[in-house]
Design an enzyme around this catalytic site. Sequence first.
Site, short mmCIF file in Angstrom:
data_model
loop_
_atom_site.label_atom_id
_atom_site.label_comp_id
_atom_site.label_asym_id
_atom_site.label_seq_id
_atom_site.Cartn_x
_atom_site.Cartn_y
_atom_site.Cartn_z
N GLY A 287 -7.60 -19.35 41.21
CA GLY A 287 -7.80 -20.28 42.32
C GLY A 287 -8.96 -21.20 42.03
O GLY A 287 -9.92 -20.81 41.34
N SER A 288 -8.90 -22.43 42.52
CA SER A 288 -9.93 -23.41 42.16
C SER A 288 -10.13 -24.43 43.27
O SER A 288 -10.30 -25.62 43.00
CB SER A 288 -9.52 -24.12 40.87
OG SER A 288 -8.22 -24.65 41.05
N ASN B 97 -12.42 -25.25 46.93
CA ASN B 97 -13.83 -25.44 47.20
C ASN B 97 -14.63 -24.17 46.85
O ASN B 97 -15.65 -24.21 46.14
CB ASN B 97 -13.94 -25.79 48.69
CG ASN B 97 -15.28 -26.29 49.14
OD1 ASN B 97 -15.83 -25.82 50.12
ND2 ASN B 97 -15.81 -27.29 48.45
N TRP B 98 -14.13 -23.02 47.27
CA TRP B 98 -14.82 -21.75 47.03
C TRP B 98 -14.47 -21.20 45.66
O TRP B 98 -15.32 -20.67 44.94
CB TRP B 98 -14.47 -20.77 48.14
CG TRP B 98 -15.19 -19.44 48.18
CD1 TRP B 98 -14.63 -18.23 48.45
CD2 TRP B 98 -16.61 -19.19 47.99
NE1 TRP B 98 -15.58 -17.24 48.44
CE2 TRP B 98 -16.82 -17.80 48.17
CE3 TRP B 98 -17.69 -20.00 47.69
CZ2 TRP B 98 -18.08 -17.21 48.05
CZ3 TRP B 98 -18.96 -19.40 47.57
CH2 TRP B 98 -19.13 -18.03 47.75
N GLY B 99 -13.22 -21.32 45.27
CA GLY B 99 -12.79 -20.81 43.96
C GLY B 99 -13.60 -21.45 42.84
O GLY B 99 -14.08 -20.77 41.92
N ALA C 268 -19.35 -22.91 50.60
CA ALA C 268 -19.21 -23.19 49.16
C ALA C 268 -20.12 -24.32 48.69
O ALA C 268 -20.82 -24.18 47.68
CB ALA C 268 -17.75 -23.51 48.84
N LYS D 195 -13.11 -13.65 61.73
CA LYS D 195 -14.11 -14.63 62.19
C LYS D 195 -13.54 -16.04 62.18
O LYS D 195 -14.04 -16.92 62.89
CB LYS D 195 -15.40 -14.53 61.39
CG LYS D 195 -15.27 -14.83 59.89
CD LYS D 195 -15.41 -16.26 59.52
CE LYS D 195 -15.06 -16.52 58.07
NZ LYS D 195 -15.12 -17.94 57.70
N ARG E 57 -15.82 -25.08 58.01
CA ARG E 57 -14.72 -26.04 58.23
C ARG E 57 -13.89 -25.72 59.47
O ARG E 57 -13.50 -26.62 60.22
CB ARG E 57 -13.81 -26.08 57.00
CG ARG E 57 -14.47 -26.61 55.76
CD ARG E 57 -13.63 -26.40 54.52
NE ARG E 57 -13.35 -24.98 54.28
CZ ARG E 57 -12.70 -24.52 53.23
NH1 ARG E 57 -12.27 -25.35 52.29
NH2 ARG E 57 -12.48 -23.23 53.07
N GLN F 203 -8.12 -21.68 57.26
CA GLN F 203 -7.50 -20.35 57.29
C GLN F 203 -7.29 -19.82 58.71
O GLN F 203 -6.47 -18.95 58.95
CB GLN F 203 -8.36 -19.37 56.49
CG GLN F 203 -8.50 -19.73 55.03
CD GLN F 203 -7.29 -19.31 54.20
OE1 GLN F 203 -7.29 -18.28 53.58
NE2 GLN F 203 -6.25 -20.12 54.23
P1 NAD Z 1 -9.61 -24.92 49.63
O1 NAD Z 1 -9.19 -24.96 51.05
O2 NAD Z 1 -10.83 -25.70 49.25
O3 NAD Z 1 -8.49 -25.47 48.67
C1 NAD Z 1 -7.13 -25.25 48.78
C2 NAD Z 1 -6.65 -24.71 47.45
O4 NAD Z 1 -5.28 -24.32 47.57
C3 NAD Z 1 -6.71 -25.73 46.30
O5 NAD Z 1 -7.26 -25.14 45.17
C4 NAD Z 1 -5.25 -26.06 46.06
O6 NAD Z 1 -4.98 -26.40 44.72
C5 NAD Z 1 -4.61 -24.73 46.38
N1 NAD Z 1 -3.18 -24.79 46.64
C6 NAD Z 1 -2.48 -25.73 47.33
N2 NAD Z 1 -1.16 -25.43 47.34
C7 NAD Z 1 -1.05 -24.27 46.63
C8 NAD Z 1 0.05 -23.44 46.30
N3 NAD Z 1 1.29 -23.72 46.69
N4 NAD Z 1 -0.19 -22.32 45.58
C9 NAD Z 1 -1.44 -22.00 45.19
N5 NAD Z 1 -2.53 -22.74 45.48
C10 NAD Z 1 -2.32 -23.86 46.20
O7 NAD Z 1 -9.77 -23.41 49.18
P2 NAD Z 1 -11.10 -22.50 49.19
O8 NAD Z 1 -12.14 -23.08 50.11
O9 NAD Z 1 -11.50 -22.26 47.78
O10 NAD Z 1 -10.59 -21.18 49.91
C11 NAD Z 1 -10.17 -20.01 49.23
C12 NAD Z 1 -10.53 -18.82 50.07
O11 NAD Z 1 -11.95 -18.70 50.12
C13 NAD Z 1 -10.07 -18.89 51.54
O12 NAD Z 1 -9.55 -17.64 51.94
C14 NAD Z 1 -11.35 -19.20 52.31
O13 NAD Z 1 -11.35 -18.64 53.62
C15 NAD Z 1 -12.38 -18.49 51.45
N6 NAD Z 1 -13.75 -19.00 51.56
C16 NAD Z 1 -14.02 -20.33 51.53
C17 NAD Z 1 -15.35 -20.77 51.61
C18 NAD Z 1 -15.70 -22.21 51.56
O14 NAD Z 1 -16.84 -22.56 51.91
N7 NAD Z 1 -14.81 -23.10 51.11
C19 NAD Z 1 -16.39 -19.82 51.68
C20 NAD Z 1 -16.07 -18.47 51.71
C21 NAD Z 1 -14.75 -18.07 51.65
P1 13P Z 2 -14.47 -22.25 56.38
O1 13P Z 2 -13.23 -21.94 55.62
O2 13P Z 2 -14.26 -22.39 57.86
O3 13P Z 2 -15.24 -23.41 55.80
O4 13P Z 2 -15.41 -20.98 56.24
C1 13P Z 2 -16.19 -20.80 55.14
C2 13P Z 2 -16.75 -19.43 55.24
O5 13P Z 2 -16.05 -18.48 55.05
C3 13P Z 2 -18.16 -19.31 55.66
O6 13P Z 2 -18.66 -18.03 55.40
#
Ligand code: NAD
Ligand code: 13P
Length: 396
Positions: free
Chosen positions: A10-11, A13-15, A169, A256, A321, A350
């Site tokens: 995965g790649s 924002n967080w990946g 992230a 949450k 977000r 999510q």
């Molecule tokens: P994101 O919302 O930034 O990005 C969406 C991702 O989904 C992209 O990499 C995109 O290429 C991918 N995607 C789109 N269609 C797809 C498909 N059909 N198959 C596979 N991948 C596909 O994602 P994120 O922020 O990295 O979130 C990943 C997890 O991390 C989530 O569960 C989120 O709750 C969690 N998280 C996010 C943050 C944050 O600040 N962004 C922080 C902590 C936890």
């Molecule tokens: P969001 O996906 O709502 O940005 O949440 C990020 C997160 O998990 C904060 O800890």
Amino acid sequence: RRKHKVTVVGSGNWGTTVAKLVAENTREHPDVFEEEVQMWVYEENVVVPSDSPHYDPAVGDAPQKLTSVINKYHENVKYLPKIKLPSNVIANPSLVDAVKDSSILIFNLPHEFIGNVCKQIKGHILPFARGISCIKGVTVTDDKVELICDYIGEILGIYCGALSGANIANEIANELWCETTIAYNTPPCDQRLTNGVNGAHGAGVPVRFPKTKLTPLPEDYPPLDHGEIHKLFDRPYFTVSMVSDVVGVSLAGALKNIVALACGFIEGHGWNATAKTAVMRRGMLETIRFAQEFFPESIQEMTFWESAGWSDMIVSCTSARNWRYSKMAVERGVSLQEIERTELNGQKLQGISTTKEVMSFLRARGREDHYPLFKAVEGIVDGTFEVKDIPMLFRK
Ligand code: NAD
Ligand code: 13P
């Protein structure tokens, strides 16, 4: 002896952020980890904007493969712009190739895509690979709710732990300090007498296994327990606490997001901090109720005082977000789905799917009225409940 090869699946924002920090650590611990970190990218075409330092006049506005751009400029221009990635992060558009020979798989993508990803890599990973899920969500069928890490573990036949915390992230990518929680219950077949065992913190928590028998980590690999997992994730700007309560960490991170939507709605309506704290308190009560009702054998209430618990609740309801865009939806008078489509440039909220999934599970069991806040959020998302009526939920 061999070393652990690491892949981030995965790649977004967080990946991408996690790939960055993990790659910094594989460089610092060459005795334990291979330096190169594979990062699977869901391939897409991107246009590099003309004000980007990576704009190439010879290419102009022609779409380019995201993986090529990441590997050329060491920046994920779409999901984590303006952050330099270490050159040992290698973007790979082939899922099967990215996970090949990796003993540590870090799952980090929106939870709705995990089923498809697991199906594609099943049979293509090392049988003794171990997973860490950074995904916030649950998988739900009408009669079953499953933690994402358990789901991954069952499908792939591996052990999988969970990382979750108050983690924005973009802040971590900019190396602004925060903490996180990792729940990892080293399986007995991986425990070595010469090395550490699980931290005392998780004593008494039953180990959650895939039902299939685990293949032990071979002896010529460095051990993989709390010490090594900590080494892989902990950075000066990212303080990791290791625990063993996989259930508490996973559920707090998933649920949450429902509460964060509620707080965004509240603020969009014009209420402020005091109203939001009421909603957070109620949201945490429903979270703990859910955990105790459906995972009674595993839950440890102290986990809700870790970063994955109250800290994540607070940050998610004030600056993440799900909160930001649900507030925007109410302010603009449009649906959340519409905001996701028009404002997020491919990123996912999510909370929308988690609310629907959790409520369909509760409804199938006739338990929806025991979770009035979650139910109200579902109603607001669907347009059948009004934000102004939230205070009614608090009248006994
Ligand atoms: P994101 O919302 O930034 O990005 C969406 C991702 O989904 C992209 O990499 C995109 O290429 C991918 N995607 C789109 N269609 C797809 C498909 N059909 N198959 C596979 N991948 C596909 O994602 P994120 O922020 O990295 O979130 C990943 C997890 O991390 C989530 O569960 C989120 O709750 C969690 N998280 C996010 C943050 C944050 O600040 N962004 C922080 C902590 C936890
Ligand atoms: P969001 O996906 O709502 O940005 O949440 C990020 C997160 O998990 C904060 O800890």
